[in-house]
Design an enzyme around this catalytic site. Structure first.
Site, mmCIF file in Angstrom:
data_model
loop_
_atom_site.group_PDB
_atom_site.id
_atom_site.type_symbol
_atom_site.label_atom_id
_atom_site.label_comp_id
_atom_site.label_asym_id
_atom_site.label_seq_id
_atom_site.Cartn_x
_atom_site.Cartn_y
_atom_site.Cartn_z
ATOM 1 N N GLU A 145 44.774 40.788 39.209
ATOM 2 C CA GLU A 145 44.497 39.567 38.470
ATOM 3 C C GLU A 145 45.246 38.413 39.145
ATOM 4 O OE1 GLU A 145 45.570 39.486 34.318
ATOM 5 O OE2 GLU A 145 44.476 37.634 33.988
ATOM 6 N N GLU A 179 50.298 44.403 26.587
ATOM 7 C CA GLU A 179 49.397 44.990 27.594
ATOM 8 C C GLU A 179 48.488 46.035 26.943
ATOM 9 O OE1 GLU A 179 49.384 43.234 30.145
ATOM 10 O OE2 GLU A 179 51.345 42.315 29.815
ATOM 11 N N HIS A 208 45.589 44.455 25.164
ATOM 12 C CA HIS A 208 44.541 43.961 26.067
ATOM 13 C C HIS A 208 43.400 44.976 26.228
ATOM 14 C CE1 HIS A 208 45.566 40.061 27.621
ATOM 15 N NE2 HIS A 208 46.684 40.419 28.213
ATOM 16 N N GLY A 245 55.128 39.538 34.247
ATOM 17 C CA GLY A 245 55.758 40.518 33.368
ATOM 18 C C GLY A 245 55.109 41.885 33.473
HETATM 19 N N1 PHE Z 1 47.386 39.511 32.463
HETATM 20 C C1 PHE Z 1 48.806 39.672 32.465
HETATM 21 C C2 PHE Z 1 49.253 39.565 31.025
HETATM 22 O O1 PHE Z 1 49.253 40.469 30.320
HETATM 23 C C3 PHE Z 1 49.560 38.667 33.231
HETATM 24 C C4 PHE Z 1 49.363 38.674 34.702
HETATM 25 C C5 PHE Z 1 48.592 37.710 35.295
HETATM 26 C C6 PHE Z 1 49.977 39.612 35.477
HETATM 27 C C7 PHE Z 1 48.416 37.671 36.646
HETATM 28 C C8 PHE Z 1 49.812 39.584 36.839
HETATM 29 C C9 PHE Z 1 49.038 38.599 37.423
HETATM 30 O O2 PHE Z 1 49.510 38.563 30.480
HETATM 31 ZN ZN ZN Z 2 48.185 39.087 28.714
#
Ligand code: PHE
Ligand code: ZN
Length: 890
Positions: free
Chosen positions: A127, A303, A306, A266
């Site tokens: 991501e 997490e 998600h 994180g």
């Molecule tokens: N999507 C992750 C979160 O839980 C954050 C993240 C974004 C980690 C980009 C790595 C790179 O919020």
């Molecule tokens: Zn997130």
């Protein structure tokens, strides 16, 4: 010459993809020094595309293309062409199979995006747009594909992981082996993950509400195996909570977490294989503070949540980031509230929002929670998208009420399962399920800036009516000069001398959500509205924005007496805390006015009325100890700075300090009583109660250390030496390091050396050691920070180390970072220039304090701007740094 400016991506330009990828078969062959990735894609023209495409453009970055074949035919020069970070293949048919073989170098990937090496393991971070650093792909969240991944590596990496379920593993000859993972859920590439390493794990299991057994594993380096239990317990709590509160069950047979030491953020919610920064997984009492424990619980839950809010239902494009992040932060925040104290969690969230997010919303990087444009999406993982995004969901939840909100989220998950959708789709589902008109509410998604409420009131003694007139306004932000009124829920009550009064709002029914009719939510939708209450028998004090019911700045001319009443009598815990903060602000403002006139605070004192009010809080046995601790903690320098029109660094620092010292002297007996009645030999527990009493005791210690008496300093040193948990050890160390008293200084030098000797092999503890030194408010801290950059404990490639030293200095030490000669700014610019190529994401994040230059006095403005200009003049600026620097200077 600088390269042409990178281009801006606009939401209004969104188009559906030309092709879809039904299946993705990856073969990742890891060797020392290089990795071969072979990727087989089953492509099909998108029936929803406007025109039938005859070429295919895939994204790719830092890849070496080895070969490319289409339906078995090897493509040659002329069949395809390279663009900047892309590959276009000509004459593509309706459906076809594409096989690309690329070579990558994870060992020299310092950006920590794509496949990289962290200490002894290989891992990925995709991501937002990292997958293109692994292979050529349609790297966008609305392209969802079924992934099968074969990982092949030397047997010195016994653990080979990817998303989904393990379907096969075996020998690959020459001391090598392989594992094949299949993920039955279609997903965008940003949720892909892969790990290869020599890892140990703990295992547990979870039985879902429908009775399926799920295997839970947490993988770490063997040395960290003793620090996984808290994360595992948190995971199981989160799984149960999501079933109970949202009706969401886990959907694979296995759920894995891997802890990685080099990580930009994180943690990451990759399907079935979350990858975590070690700082957000590992915890044990000897090495981790209470805040650390709570962070692990919150991030593990975040997490995990998600899996539904992000993975099962994902984002159509990156402008929709808050769809998953705002909602998931709201979910994890409610989870933490349920695990501990609701009011305490609310105070913590609001504190973060009002300091960092409000400041962002007032600066050059301000953007709506659904931005309209970006240059580099990594720059939009912001306080606004996350924290303000969560506040917007919270307002929706409160407007709809518990039952309708749940109906709405059920409908959302049901309607959009397996899809990539927009924030609009989310709001529509809530509106459809509840029957509420949310059209005006949607402005929260498109207008940036923190709305301001100006409240005036009038009490008519004869008519026994009380009117509240509320005006809303919102300052201009880069994307929008004139804002339309927001739909703002204002939770409130009225206080008489004996507490809450019943509310009879003209033209409306009583609010039956509260049985005693003392609480209601006013819905402000116009630029100005008046609300009239009847049968009001005395002039009341309004309790406004209870629970911080909207992310706004509220102005009402409270007198000190009003605030004292609210602080002691309001039925809403948040409002009581807020009153304590306002009182603190009033005292600090008075000190600042004196300082600005005299440049000295000699003889500054507090009113007896104020001291008494704080004393009553300290002596109120009915209050949650954590709330007492927070009520006794003055607003931070960052918050005071956010409220100021022009930030006077010295005035803020010395005035806040003067008020603290005055409180310490006036309440010394109470602080001593609290400190001495605490039993330091009790075994550590990370429960809400234990955390609460510990934090109040450590607040008391911090105040006592301002008195400079030998007894307190010795007690502090004892606490450092004998503390049986990191919270107490760090609290004591922080006080010793920050005290001007010579005896404390002497102790602090010994303690710092002792601490490092004791903990040098625990990377996360060393980070705390760096931070406490970088945060030291005494003079000369910058030279100390410079020296620490050269220390063997420091690693300029590790984001946690960078954040702990440079980040802590530049963000948490205003008096030193903003030192009048500008050396702090030059120091930061040097670091950013060095990091720009090595790790653009981290470089760009570190820039934040410099972007706020317009809020400072003229001299500082010039100094800060000069450093921004110096950075801008660098050759080969990353998109990340370019965007932030250029917007800051615009
Ligand atoms: N999507 C992750 C979160 O839980 C954050 C993240 C974004 C980690 C980009 C790595 C790179 O919020
Ligand atoms: Zn997130």
């Amino acid at each position: 010459m600088n390269a042409p400016a990178p281009k801006t991506i606009y939401l209004k330009d969104y188009q559906v993809p030309d092709y879809l990828i039904d299946t993705t078969d990856l073969n990742v062959d890891i060797h020392d020094g290089y990795t071969l990735v072979s990727c087989m894609l089953a492509l099909r023209r998108n029936p929803a595309a406007k025109q039938a495409a005859t070429e295919l453009t895939l994204q790719g970055a830092d890849l070496e293309l080895v070969s490319l074949s289409l339906d078995g035919r090897l493509l040659e020069e002329g069949d395809y062409t390279f663009g900047e970070e892309s590959l276009t293949i000509f004459n593509t048919p309706e459906t076809f199979t594409l096989i690309t073989i690329t070579k990558i170098k994870p060992e020299s990937n310092t950006s920590l995006e794509g496949l990289y090496r962290s200490r002894t393991m290989y891992c990925t971070q995709c991501e937002a747009e990292g997958f293109r650093k692994i292979t050529y792909y349609l790297d966008r969240p609305d392209v969802m594909s079924e992934f099968t991944t074969k990982v092949i590596a030397d047997k010195k990496y016994p653990v080979l992981l990817s998303n989904g379920n393990l379907i096969e593993q075996g020998d690959a000859g020459e001391e090598r082996h392989y594992a094949i993972w299949h993920d039955p859920f279609k997903k965008p590439a940003y949720l892909f993950a892969l790990v290869a390493g020599d890892l140990a794990h703990i295992e547990d299991s979870f039985s879902t509400s429908s009775g399926r057994a799920v295997t839970l594993r947490i993988f770490v380096e063997p040395k960290d195996l003793d620090k996984c239990d808290h994360a595992m317990a948190s995971l199981k709590h989160a799984m149960r909570w999501d079933e109970e509160v949202y009706g969401r069950e886990y959907d694979l047979d296995i759920f894995m977490i891997v802890a990685v030491d080099d990580f930009n953020m994180g943690a990451m919610e990759n399907k079935g294989l979350n990858i975590f920064n070690t700082s957000c997984v590992l915890a044990k009492p000897e090495t981790t503070t209470d805040v650390g424990f709570q962070r692990v619980e919150g991030v593990v839950a975040h997490e995990y949540f998600h899996n539904w809010s992000g993975n099962r239902v994902t984002c159509r494009d990156w402008f929709q980031l808050s769809l998953k992040e705002g909602f998931t932060v709201y979910r994890d925040s409610e989870f933490s509230a349920d695990m501990g104290s609701r009011t305490v969690k609310r105070v913590e969230d609001v504190t973060l929002l009002r300091t960092l997010q409000f400041a962002e919303d007032a600066g050059p990087m301000a953007h709506p929670i659904r931005p309209e444009s970006y240059i580099e999406i990594s720059n939009f993982y912001t306080m606004t998208v996350y924290e303000k995004g969560a506040e917007v969901i919270r307002m929706l939840a409160n407007l709809l009420g518990k039952e309708n909100f749940r109906k709405g989220t059920d409908l959302y998950f049901d309607r959009h399962d397996g899809q990539a959708v927009t924030t609009e789709d989310f709001v529509t589902a809530l509106a459809d399920a509840s029957g509420r008109d949310l059209s005006q509410f949607k402005r929260w998604y498109s207008q940036a800036g923190t709305p301001r409420l100006d409240v005036t009131d009038y009490y008519d003694e004869d008519a026994q009516t009380y009117s509240l007139t509320i005006k809303q306004s919102c300052p201009p932000t880069p994307e929008c000069q004139n804002k339309l009124p927001f739909h703002i829920p204002i939770a409130m009550g009225l206080l008489g001398s004996a507490g809450d009064l019943p509310l009879y709002l003209q033209g409306s029914q009583p609010d039956f959500e509260t049985s005693d009719n003392t609480h209601r939510v006013l819905e402000l939708t116009d630029a100005e509205q008046t609300f009239v209450f009847e049968r009001v028998q005395e002039k009341p004090v309004p309790s406004l924005l209870r629970g911080f019911s909207a992310p706004v700045k509220l102005n009402y001319a409270y007198s000190t007496r009003d605030l004292i009443l609210l602080m002691s009598r309001d039925s809403d815990g948040f409002s009581r805390w807020e009153a304590s903060q306002q009182l603190g602000l009033q005292a600090i403002s008075a000190a600042m006015a004196a300082y600005q006139q005299e440049r000295s605070l000699d003889g500054f004192s507090l009113s007896a009325q104020l001291v008494d009010a704080y004393r009553r809080v300290l002596q109120d046995a009915s209050l949650d100890q954590a709330m007492v601790a927070y009520m006794l903690t003055l607003p931070s320098e960052a918050y005071i700075s956010e409220l100021a029109d022009v930030i006077d660094v010295e005035a803020i620092h010395y005035s806040r300090q003067a008020v603290r010292k005055a409180l310490a002297n006036a309440l010394a007996d109470d602080f001593t009583r609290i400190y001495q009645s605490y039993d330091h030999r009790q075994p550590y527990a990370a429960t809400a109660d234990a955390i609460a009493t510990r934090s109040l005791k450590n607040v008391a210690l911090a105040y006592l250390m301002l008195i400079h008496d030998e007894g307190s300093i010795r007690a502090c040193e004892q606490q450092y030496r004998h503390g049986n948990n990191m919270t107490d050890v760090m609290a004591a160390l922080t006080q010793l390091v920050n005290s001007e008293a010579p005896l404390a200084q002497e102790y602090s030098l010994a303690a710092l050396a002792d601490f490092f000797g004791r903990w040098q092999h625990e990377s996360l503890v060393v980070n705390q050691w760096l931070s406490v030194q970088a945060g030291c408010q005494l003079p000369d801290t910058l030279s100390r920070v410079r020296a620490l950059l050269q220390h063997s404990a420091y690693d300029g490639k590790n984001p946690n180390k960078i954040r702990s030293l440079i980040g802590a200095f530049c963000n948490g030490n205003a008096i030193n970072f903003h030192s009048g000669n500008g050396e702090g700014y030059a120091f930061l610019a040097d670091q950013i220039i060095q990091l720009n190529r090595q790790n653009p994401q981290i470089a760009s994040r570190l820039l934040t304090p410099l972007t706020k230059w317009k809020k400072y006095d003229h001299v500082r403005q010039q100094l800060m701007k000069a450093q921004l200009e110096r950075i801008r003049a660098e050759p080969e600026l990353s998109k990340d740094v370019f965007e932030v620097v250029s917007k800051s200077l615009a």
